[in-house]
Structure formats: C-alpha cells, structure tokens
Design a protein around this motif. Structure first.
Motif: not given
Lengths: 184, 458
Positions: A24-25, A27-28
């Motif tokens: 997630g990190v 991707f962000i």
C-alpha cells in the motif's frame, strides 16, 4: 472455522498486515504528487525587448492580462478578464517572452511586461493546454487568477487554485524563469 | 400433508464429508480492511487532500468531499465483498455475521454518501451560489445526472433496510428495492473517474480504482451468481414430508447431486422452492439431521407465507439449495464436553449437531419449548443422547408458568450442569434465548470462545 488446537503462528498472523502495508505504501508513493510534479522548461527566455520598442508595440493603454485564444478553440470560451492593477504604474517597460513550460497536460508559455522601474506589470499567456475540454475549462478559469495574483505579488509566489495544480506548477516555473532573466 | 419418512433410504446413508475449512484469520481481515483504508486515505493525502484542509473554505470542503466520497466507495466495496458469500469469509465467520456486517457497511456507506453530497454542494456553492451548485451537481456536470439517480437509489436502499422500515415492508418489496443497489452503485461510478482530481488526473490511481471495481464485478458474478447457476443445475427433490409437532414439519430433500455435496450438522441452506410464485425467493433452513448422501432433512416451523408453503410442499417438488452455510458445527468443539441448548425450532440444528458428536463429549441437551405440543424430535433426541453417554432435560411451558424467573441464569444452569465451566456451549434458538444463554453461561464461568451460537433459521 474456529479450531483452537491449530493456533496460527505469530508470523502467519502478522505477515499479511506487514505485506499489505508495504504494498500500500509503495503504491501511494508511486502516485502523482501535486507538490512534486515535473515541469521542464524548453527554449531560452526570449530576448528582452527594449522599452522604446515595447512602447511602440504595446497597444493596450492600460495594464492588461489576457489569454490568447487559439483559433481552433470553440467560440464558447470564457471571456478574458481585464485587470487593472493599482499602483503598478504604466506598462511601458520591457516585454519578456518566457520559455515554454512542458508539463503533464501540455505546454504553457508566458509573456511578461514590466514598468519602467522594472516592476512586473502584466502577464500574458501565449499558449496553454486546451486540447481537452477539461484542460481548457480548468485553465480558462485558473490562469486569469494566476495572472492577477502574479501582478499583485510582483513575483511568482502565488497561491494555487484548487483543481489547477499542474497549471500552477507550470505557470510559476515559467514566470520565475522570466523574472530570473530580467532582474529588477 | 403428513407422510412418513422413508426409513430405508436413511439406513444406507453415508454422512457427507466436511466442507473445506477457511484459512482466513481475523488478522487477515484486519490487514485487508486496513490496507484498503491506507490506500484510499493515502491516495487522498498524496493528491493534496490533507494540505487543502487548512486552506480556504472551498478547498477544505472539496478535500472533505473527496475523502468522504472515497470512504463511501470503500464501504461499498467491502459490503459487496460480503455479498459474494465467499467461502473464505463464510467458512470462518458464518453467513449470519456476514449479513450483519453487510448491513453495518451499508449504513456507513449512506452516512459517507450524505456527507459527500453535503461537502460537494458546500464546495461548489462558494464560487457559484447554492442553487447553481445543486444544478451543476445534479445534471450540468458530466455524468452527474446519472450519479444523482445512483445516489438516490443507494439512499433508498439503505433506508429501506433500516430495521424500523424493513419491518414495515414485505420481503418482496424489500428484496427488489435491494436489488436496484447494483444499478445505483454502477451509475455512481463514472463520476468518480471523470470528475474530481483523484482519478481523473492520475492514471495510476485510475487504473487501480477501475481495476479493483472490475475485479469485484468478476468476483460477484463468479461467486454469487455462479454459485446460484450451479445450484440451479443441481436440484434436489422432496422425498419426505413429516408432521413433527404443532406447526413443525420436517422435509427431506434427496437427489443424485448429493453424492458430491459436503456439509456438517448444525449448518443451514438457502432453500428455493421451485413452485409458482416462490422460485425467486430463498429461505434459510437448518439441517435437522446429519446430512447424508441419501438426503438433507430440514425441520421447519410454519411462521410465514414462505415457510408455510414449505411445510405443505408436495412430494417430488424440485427444490434448489445453496449452501451449506454456517460455522456452528461440530468442528468448533475440540475434546471438551458439550452442552447443547435448543429453543423451539432450534432443536433442528441441535439434533444434527448432536448426531455428529462422539460419546467422549457426554452431551447434555437443554430443550426449551413454550408448549408440549411444539416439542419435536424428542424421541430421536433421547436416543442420540443416550448412545453418547448424554442426557436430555426439557423445560416446557410459557415463561410465566416456570418456577424460575430466568431458566438460563448461572445458578440454574450450574444446578442442572455442574461441570458447565468445562463444557463447550452450543445454543440454537430465538435471539432472546440465545442472549440469555450466552449471558448465563458466561456468568457461570464458560470462556466466551467456548460459547457458540447459531440463529434458529426456521
């Protein structure tokens, strides 16, 4: 199924959370970041037109900020606001054409006019991204605001208009290049 | 209609194997929800959402509209994952809990939607005035007319599912209103991609968002509707209908398709009677006997139009079953002794559960019924209990006539079951009784993780 006899290991319990957080990190961090977008300036800042010549070529008697509307754009475009900037004096100084700022949505080029005392007096947008309806709409509402703010501030230190962050980036980069090439 | 069960078919029966267990853990569910929230909030923040909060009013409202819109979508995505009835989640938590979570997510979605609409109008009203903002947001802007229709549908669906409203609607009405939610969600999708800045201006974010929705659609079709197609292709037939007690009937469904089926006692199926006017509707019915390749027995109390029709169903009628569902099965018990508590028609799952227990569990059964006439399967129950070193206690009569105020107080429970604290407790029955037993058993020293409840599904 609740089965107490097969208690999962700590690793099995923690791994998915750690893995998904990392993904997630990651991707962000790959996402577009308005605060750190890339604007490349192409072409040198145009020659400073001497004030005597500029005085002859500047038709507008009052400080004017305008968007030049390319011919292929439909005629329903928003009217160009005229700005009167108090205390800026008359725009009878140098006229400087800036580099073309290339960014995500196209290119943006500015032309700035100064007063005799080398204070930024008006900004004209020579071209801006308008191939898409949405780009045209955003820029037509935001660029006059940037023009006004730039003249009021006398610098490229202007606030961003919501939804027009990329244009702001290109605008401030382009204007700063002009100001750098034309020291006050 | 009362007919004897075909005993010969049952005697040669081989119990169905257990459905595959889910390996999903609580921490996995937390990780997925956490990661989705992280990505959604991170996306918003990365696109300047946090930075805009302290800025002008218009920017603050725009930023909040984006955040609430994203969270609304997240609740929708999670709610739809539950609709897939994926065995990964179902085999771990049970369909009843999934329905409950779906409802909570739906309510959260409606709240976020209301906030999203309010913030959007507030943001647009600052330069344009409220009326112009409403006009723009309900039609002038691209796709907003469609989105407005979608939002109204989503709000209607949510309101129709609030307990207070739900009780006033017929099942048919509620069901068809609820089905329109698919359209409502789809209609609202386009504006997310076209308007705003989070997806319109960022190809990677847009790819992620479109991808996650496409994956969800595929999953829904595959899991939810595909399962229905499979169930339709494998119909069963009614082979026995037996009157068990006043208003209580057992129905046996059989068919060659049971050879490949997997199920456990204590589970339930969604049963679709292929009868005119009923084929579109399912009812959850609990197994009331160990499921075997010879047949599935359901014990049903007639208490509504649909269950009434089922208790009067003709032999040979085609019935489509989806399932099995439910996690209150003998798998929840390890080696400890067991106390089973049945209330009313909750006797069904208790019988099927008991049938799959070994004698090492020395099962004690408490059977609560409001009237002698409603006691079903009692002989069967006693035979099963005796064969497993167990005992049956019945408590029959309306509540007012009982000697004790609360038959499931810890004192009463401990008197009847002295070693209660060492037992696993299984409860099936009406909501109020389940709660009373849970309370009483907990107070009597049974660890919460050893108390397992299943709603009585008819």
């Amino acid at each position: 199924m609740v089965n107490v006899s097969q208690k999962p290991t700590l690793g099995r319990q923690i791994f998915p959370a750690v893995a998904l957080t990392v993904v997630g990190v990651g991707f962000i961090s790959l996402l577009d970041n308005p605060a750190g977008g890339v604007v490349s300036l192409e072409g040198a800042t145009g020659a400073v037109v001497p004030s005597s010549v500029a005085a002859n070529t500047t038709l507008a008697p009052s400080p004017t900020s305008s968007i030049i509307v390319p011919t292929e754009v439909p005629t329903t475009l928003a009217p160009v606001p005229t700005l009167a900037v108090e205390g800026a004096g008359s725009c009878d100084g140098d006229v400087v054409t800036g580099p073309t700022a290339m960014f995500k949505w196209g290119s943006l080029q500015l032309q700035a006019t100064f007063t005799k005392k080398n204070v930024l007096c008006s900004v004209t947008v020579l071209n801006y991204p308008n191939e898409k309806d949405k780009s045209a709409r955003i820029n037509q509402s935001a660029l006059p605001v940037y023009n006004r703010e730039a003249v009021e501030a006398g610098s490229a230190q202007i606030a961003v208009v919501s939804g027009a962050t990329d244009s702001w980036r290109a605008y401030t980069a382009g204007l700063q290049a002009i100001l750098d090439a034309h020291p006050a | 209609m009362t007919r004897p069960a075909t005993a010969s078919a049952v005697s040669q029966a081989r119990p169905l194997p257990s459905p595959k267990e889910s390996r999903v853990l609580d921490t996995d569910v937390g990780a997925i929800i956490g990661a989705l929230t992280l990505v959604v909030v991170g996306l918003w923040s990365r696109h300047g959402g946090v930075a805009a909060l302290g800025d002008s009013a218009a920017k603050t409202y725009t930023s909040l509209a984006q955040l609430t819109g994203l969270l609304c979508s997240e609740a929708g995505i999670l709610g739809l994952i539950l609709v897939t009835r994926t065995p990964l989640v179902e085999r771990r938590y049970g369909l009843d809990r999934m329905f409950n979570w779906h409802r909570l997510l739906g309510e959260a979605m409606a709240i976020f939607l209301a906030l999203h609409i309010a913030f959007s109008i507030a943001a647009w009203a600052i330069p344009d005035g409220t009326m112009n903002a409403i006009q723009s947001l309900t039609g002038k802007e691209p796709y907003m007319a469609l989105t407005t229709v979608g939002s109204v549908i989503v709000l209607i669906v949510t309101i129709s599912s609030l307990k207070w409203f739900r009780n006033k609607l017929s099942y048919e009405m509620w069901y068809f209103v609820h089905l329109t939610a698919y359209f409502g969600l789809a209609a609202s999708f386009s504006h997310q991609i076209v308007l705003g800045t989070d997806f319109a201006d960022d190809a990677l974010a847009r790819g992620f968002w479109v991808g996650i929705h496409l994956a969800l659609v595929v999953w829904l079709i595959w899991s939810r509707w595909g399962r229905l197609v499979v169930a339709v292709a494998r119909p069963l037939r009614v082979t026995a209908v037996t009157h068990e007690a006043q208003g209580v009937t057992s129905v046996v469904l059989s068919g060659t398709h049971l050879r490949k089926a997997k199920a456990l006692g204590g589970q339930f199926y969604l049963v679709r009677q292929m009868v005119k006017g009923r084929w579109w509707q399912t009812n959850p019915f609990s197994l009331s006997a160990q499921p075997t390749n010879a047949g599935l027995r359901f014990t049903v109390k007639s208490r509504g139009e649909s269950s009434n029709a089922f208790t009067n169903i003709a032999l040979g009628t085609r019935v489509i079953v989806e399932g099995p569902y439910g996690v209150c099965t003998p798998d929840v018990v390890n080696s400890e002794k067991v106390l089973l508590v049945a209330g009313g028609v909750g006797i069904g799952p208790v019988v099927s559960f008991l049938e799959q227990l070994g004698s090492e569990h020395e099962p004690i059964i408490l059977y609560r019924a409001t009237s002698e006439k409603e006691v079903a399967h009692i002989n069967e129950l006693e035979a099963l209990a005796t064969a497993r070193n167990g005992k049956v206690h019945t408590l029959v009569g309306p509540r007012a006539t009982l000697k004790v105020a609360d038959p499931f107080s810890p004192e009463v429970l401990l008197k009847v079951v002295p070693d209660l604290a060492q037992r696993a407790v299984i409860v099936a029955g009406p909501e109020s009784m389940v709660k009373a037993v849970q309370r009483g058993a907990k107070a009597a020293g049974v660890p919460v993780e050893n108390i397992h409840a299943e709603r009585a599904w008819w």
